[in-house]
Motif scaffolding. Sequence first.
Motif, PDB file in Angstrom:
ATOM      1  N   GLN A 197       0.853  -1.193   0.000  1.00  0.00           N
ATOM      2  CA  GLN A 197       0.000   0.000   0.000  1.00  0.00           C
ATOM      3  C   GLN A 197       0.884   1.237   0.000  1.00  0.00           C
ATOM      4  O   GLN A 197       1.674   1.442   0.915  1.00  0.00           O
ATOM      5  CB  GLN A 197      -0.910   0.020   1.232  1.00  0.00           C
ATOM      6  CG  GLN A 197      -1.857   1.220   1.256  1.00  0.00           C
ATOM      7  CD  GLN A 197      -2.655   1.268   2.537  1.00  0.00           C
ATOM      8  OE1 GLN A 197      -2.098   1.367   3.623  1.00  0.00           O
ATOM      9  NE2 GLN A 197      -3.964   1.174   2.424  1.00  0.00           N
ATOM     10  N   LEU A 198       0.755   2.036  -1.050  1.00  0.00           N
ATOM     11  CA  LEU A 198       1.481   3.301  -1.161  1.00  0.00           C
ATOM     12  C   LEU A 198       0.483   4.435  -0.977  1.00  0.00           C
ATOM     13  O   LEU A 198      -0.497   4.531  -1.720  1.00  0.00           O
ATOM     14  CB  LEU A 198       2.157   3.397  -2.534  1.00  0.00           C
ATOM     15  CG  LEU A 198       2.814   4.726  -2.911  1.00  0.00           C
ATOM     16  CD1 LEU A 198       3.968   5.046  -1.971  1.00  0.00           C
ATOM     17  CD2 LEU A 198       3.303   4.701  -4.359  1.00  0.00           C
ATOM     18  N   ASN A 199       0.736   5.284   0.026  1.00  0.00           N
ATOM     19  CA  ASN A 199      -0.107   6.455   0.267  1.00  0.00           C
ATOM     20  C   ASN A 199       0.714   7.721   0.091  1.00  0.00           C
ATOM     21  O   ASN A 199       1.825   7.826   0.628  1.00  0.00           O
ATOM     22  CB  ASN A 199      -0.674   6.446   1.691  1.00  0.00           C
ATOM     23  CG  ASN A 199      -1.733   5.394   1.893  1.00  0.00           C
ATOM     24  OD1 ASN A 199      -2.381   4.966   0.945  1.00  0.00           O
ATOM     25  ND2 ASN A 199      -1.914   4.956   3.130  1.00  0.00           N
ATOM     26  N   CYS A 200       0.176   8.687  -0.645  1.00  0.00           N
ATOM     27  CA  CYS A 200       0.831   9.980  -0.852  1.00  0.00           C
ATOM     28  C   CYS A 200      -0.223  11.063  -0.670  1.00  0.00           C
ATOM     29  O   CYS A 200      -1.039  11.288  -1.566  1.00  0.00           O
ATOM     30  CB  CYS A 200       1.444  10.071  -2.247  1.00  0.00           C
ATOM     31  SG  CYS A 200       2.651   8.783  -2.621  1.00  0.00           S
ATOM     32  N   PHE A 201      -0.200  11.722   0.479  1.00  0.00           N
ATOM     33  CA  PHE A 201      -1.216  12.721   0.791  1.00  0.00           C
ATOM     34  C   PHE A 201      -0.528  14.041   1.125  1.00  0.00           C
ATOM     35  O   PHE A 201       0.018  14.213   2.215  1.00  0.00           O
ATOM     36  CB  PHE A 201      -2.082  12.261   1.969  1.00  0.00           C
ATOM     37  CG  PHE A 201      -2.847  10.990   1.700  1.00  0.00           C
ATOM     38  CD1 PHE A 201      -3.616  10.850   0.545  1.00  0.00           C
ATOM     39  CD2 PHE A 201      -2.797   9.930   2.591  1.00  0.00           C
ATOM     40  CE1 PHE A 201      -4.328   9.683   0.296  1.00  0.00           C
ATOM     41  CE2 PHE A 201      -3.503   8.764   2.354  1.00  0.00           C
ATOM     42  CZ  PHE A 201      -4.271   8.635   1.201  1.00  0.00           C
ATOM     43  N   SER A 221      -6.430  13.861  -7.210  1.00  0.00           N
ATOM     44  CA  SER A 221      -6.445  12.663  -6.379  1.00  0.00           C
ATOM     45  C   SER A 221      -6.662  11.433  -7.243  1.00  0.00           C
ATOM     46  O   SER A 221      -7.217  11.522  -8.348  1.00  0.00           O
ATOM     47  CB  SER A 221      -7.574  12.741  -5.338  1.00  0.00           C
ATOM     48  OG  SER A 221      -7.496  13.954  -4.594  1.00  0.00           O
ATOM     49  N   GLY A 222      -6.233  10.275  -6.734  1.00  0.00           N
ATOM     50  CA  GLY A 222      -6.413   9.049  -7.498  1.00  0.00           C
ATOM     51  C   GLY A 222      -6.362   7.808  -6.637  1.00  0.00           C
ATOM     52  O   GLY A 222      -5.793   7.805  -5.533  1.00  0.00           O
ATOM     53  N   LEU A 223      -6.987   6.747  -7.153  1.00  0.00           N
ATOM     54  CA  LEU A 223      -6.969   5.425  -6.535  1.00  0.00           C
ATOM     55  C   LEU A 223      -6.531   4.427  -7.601  1.00  0.00           C
ATOM     56  O   LEU A 223      -7.136   4.339  -8.661  1.00  0.00           O
ATOM     57  CB  LEU A 223      -8.357   5.047  -6.016  1.00  0.00           C
ATOM     58  CG  LEU A 223      -8.962   5.962  -4.944  1.00  0.00           C
ATOM     59  CD1 LEU A 223     -10.419   5.566  -4.694  1.00  0.00           C
ATOM     60  CD2 LEU A 223      -8.162   5.873  -3.652  1.00  0.00           C
ATOM     61  N   ILE A 224      -5.480   3.680  -7.314  1.00  0.00           N
ATOM     62  CA  ILE A 224      -4.883   2.772  -8.303  1.00  0.00           C
ATOM     63  C   ILE A 224      -4.732   1.390  -7.686  1.00  0.00           C
ATOM     64  O   ILE A 224      -4.303   1.260  -6.530  1.00  0.00           O
ATOM     65  CB  ILE A 224      -3.495   3.292  -8.740  1.00  0.00           C
ATOM     66  CG1 ILE A 224      -3.617   4.697  -9.332  1.00  0.00           C
ATOM     67  CG2 ILE A 224      -2.850   2.348  -9.754  1.00  0.00           C
ATOM     68  CD1 ILE A 224      -2.341   5.494  -9.253  1.00  0.00           C
ATOM     69  N   GLY A 235      -1.449  -4.676  -4.895  1.00  0.00           N
ATOM     70  CA  GLY A 235      -1.073  -3.362  -4.405  1.00  0.00           C
ATOM     71  C   GLY A 235      -2.097  -2.288  -4.679  1.00  0.00           C
ATOM     72  O   GLY A 235      -2.940  -2.415  -5.581  1.00  0.00           O
ATOM     73  N   THR A 236      -2.018  -1.231  -3.890  1.00  0.00           N
ATOM     74  CA  THR A 236      -2.854  -0.049  -4.093  1.00  0.00           C
ATOM     75  C   THR A 236      -2.007   1.209  -3.937  1.00  0.00           C
ATOM     76  O   THR A 236      -1.032   1.224  -3.177  1.00  0.00           O
ATOM     77  CB  THR A 236      -4.021   0.025  -3.077  1.00  0.00           C
ATOM     78  OG1 THR A 236      -3.493   0.131  -1.747  1.00  0.00           O
ATOM     79  CG2 THR A 236      -4.925  -1.190  -3.184  1.00  0.00           C
ATOM     80  N   ILE A 237      -2.385   2.226  -4.679  1.00  0.00           N
ATOM     81  CA  ILE A 237      -1.826   3.565  -4.492  1.00  0.00           C
ATOM     82  C   ILE A 237      -3.000   4.509  -4.265  1.00  0.00           C
ATOM     83  O   ILE A 237      -3.948   4.542  -5.058  1.00  0.00           O
ATOM     84  CB  ILE A 237      -1.023   4.046  -5.717  1.00  0.00           C
ATOM     85  CG1 ILE A 237       0.146   3.115  -6.005  1.00  0.00           C
ATOM     86  CG2 ILE A 237      -0.534   5.480  -5.500  1.00  0.00           C
ATOM     87  CD1 ILE A 237       0.882   3.436  -7.302  1.00  0.00           C
ATOM     88  N   SER A 238      -2.947   5.261  -3.181  1.00  0.00           N
ATOM     89  CA  SER A 238      -3.916   6.331  -2.931  1.00  0.00           C
ATOM     90  C   SER A 238      -3.132   7.629  -2.825  1.00  0.00           C
ATOM     91  O   SER A 238      -2.161   7.713  -2.060  1.00  0.00           O
ATOM     92  CB  SER A 238      -4.672   6.091  -1.619  1.00  0.00           C
ATOM     93  OG  SER A 238      -5.366   4.859  -1.654  1.00  0.00           O
ATOM     94  N   TYR A 239      -3.528   8.635  -3.608  1.00  0.00           N
ATOM     95  CA  TYR A 239      -2.772   9.887  -3.561  1.00  0.00           C
ATOM     96  C   TYR A 239      -3.707  11.076  -3.682  1.00  0.00           C
ATOM     97  O   TYR A 239      -4.811  10.988  -4.244  1.00  0.00           O
ATOM     98  CB  TYR A 239      -1.715   9.938  -4.665  1.00  0.00           C
ATOM     99  CG  TYR A 239      -2.249  10.058  -6.078  1.00  0.00           C
ATOM    100  CD1 TYR A 239      -2.431  11.308  -6.673  1.00  0.00           C
ATOM    101  CD2 TYR A 239      -2.570   8.931  -6.821  1.00  0.00           C
ATOM    102  CE1 TYR A 239      -2.920  11.423  -7.965  1.00  0.00           C
ATOM    103  CE2 TYR A 239      -3.050   9.038  -8.109  1.00  0.00           C
ATOM    104  CZ  TYR A 239      -3.221  10.281  -8.682  1.00  0.00           C
ATOM    105  OH  TYR A 239      -3.711  10.394  -9.964  1.00  0.00           O
ATOM    106  N   SER A 240      -3.254  12.208  -3.140  1.00  0.00           N
ATOM    107  CA  SER A 240      -4.048  13.436  -3.225  1.00  0.00           C
ATOM    108  C   SER A 240      -3.177  14.639  -2.927  1.00  0.00           C
ATOM    109  O   SER A 240      -2.247  14.568  -2.115  1.00  0.00           O
ATOM    110  CB  SER A 240      -5.203  13.395  -2.221  1.00  0.00           C
ATOM    111  OG  SER A 240      -5.997  14.574  -2.337  1.00  0.00           O
TER     112      SER A 240
END
Length: 346
Positions: free
Chosen positions: A147-151, A214-217, A226-231
């Motif tokens: 899980q990759l988070n970029c906020f 923002s995005g959900l991958i 895997g998931t990437i959540s970013y905003s």
Amino acid sequence: MKVKFAILGCGHIGKKHAELVAQHPDAELVAMIDPAYEQLEILGSNVNHFQSLDDFFKQKIEVDVINICTPNGLHAEQAIQCLNQGHHVVIEKPIALKIDDANAILAAADRNRKHVFPVVQNRYSSTVKWLKELVENSSLGTIYMLQLNCFWNRDEHYYHKGSWHGTLALDGGPLYTQFSHFIDVLNWIFGPMTNINSKFYNFNHQNNTEFEDSGLITFEINGAAGTISYSTSVFQSNFESSITVVAENGTVKIGGQYMNSLEYCQIGGVDRPILEESAIGNDYGTYKGSAFNHQQVINNVVDVLNDLEKPYVSLGGGIQVVESISQIYKHRNVEKIILEKEKHLV
């Protein structure tokens, strides 16, 4: 030998490059190139100033390396110009906004037998290097989930009128400008993403950007899900950039604002390490950028050109980042979905 540098693009990050080169005992800053050069502070009496690359090349000043710190959409064309003039180049992230342009840089580097150094300084963070070693040693066993988070926060001060920030042609979007560092970390440690699906949203930047905020991958890497959540819609300031790994023999999370701290570590047979936290992010006044490990980038360039070590980051790594982001955009949702409060997918 002293390695001679020129800095192309003298905004926030270009000035950082100039300062670090000027401070290095085996480097020399010989030129700064920017259309607004008259407003720049002169770093030493021996630094020449030029308004364009063409003006600089005409003077045939002796220089080994040109650091490209201009808007993203200019990187590839300018890198190829510099390589064709016989100079090594350092390129701030991303090296290009299109995979064809990234490959054209590689062709020019090979043709001219010159080095290209992509700037992905997060690889130097102690937390990131430790996680890579952990994966390479198979200490975690089979990796199940990533899980990759970029906020982060980017507001109207950043996307102000007349700025290149917010444009598709020169900025490209948050995956390129803000979060390509962390896409690189994912690629470097775990490998390239496959089976990608993505959705993009624009929550509060409809009036100042040409792209999503923002995005959900979802994706797979070597059998792991895997998931990437970013905003960039986070209130007031950057929140976190993190990777969580759920695996056969343990669970790990590196986080903080810049993946600079070890937040969780539970691994069978492995003690929790004591890691030095990386330097805080570059502070640009109204916002903060990525972790400040640029001195190590400059050190590596100087040492490579003095035949003391090999490049820490290959051009192939920079190309892989562009390829990964290109694939994310290629596999985006194509249907326009209206959210509950009339916020639209981009």
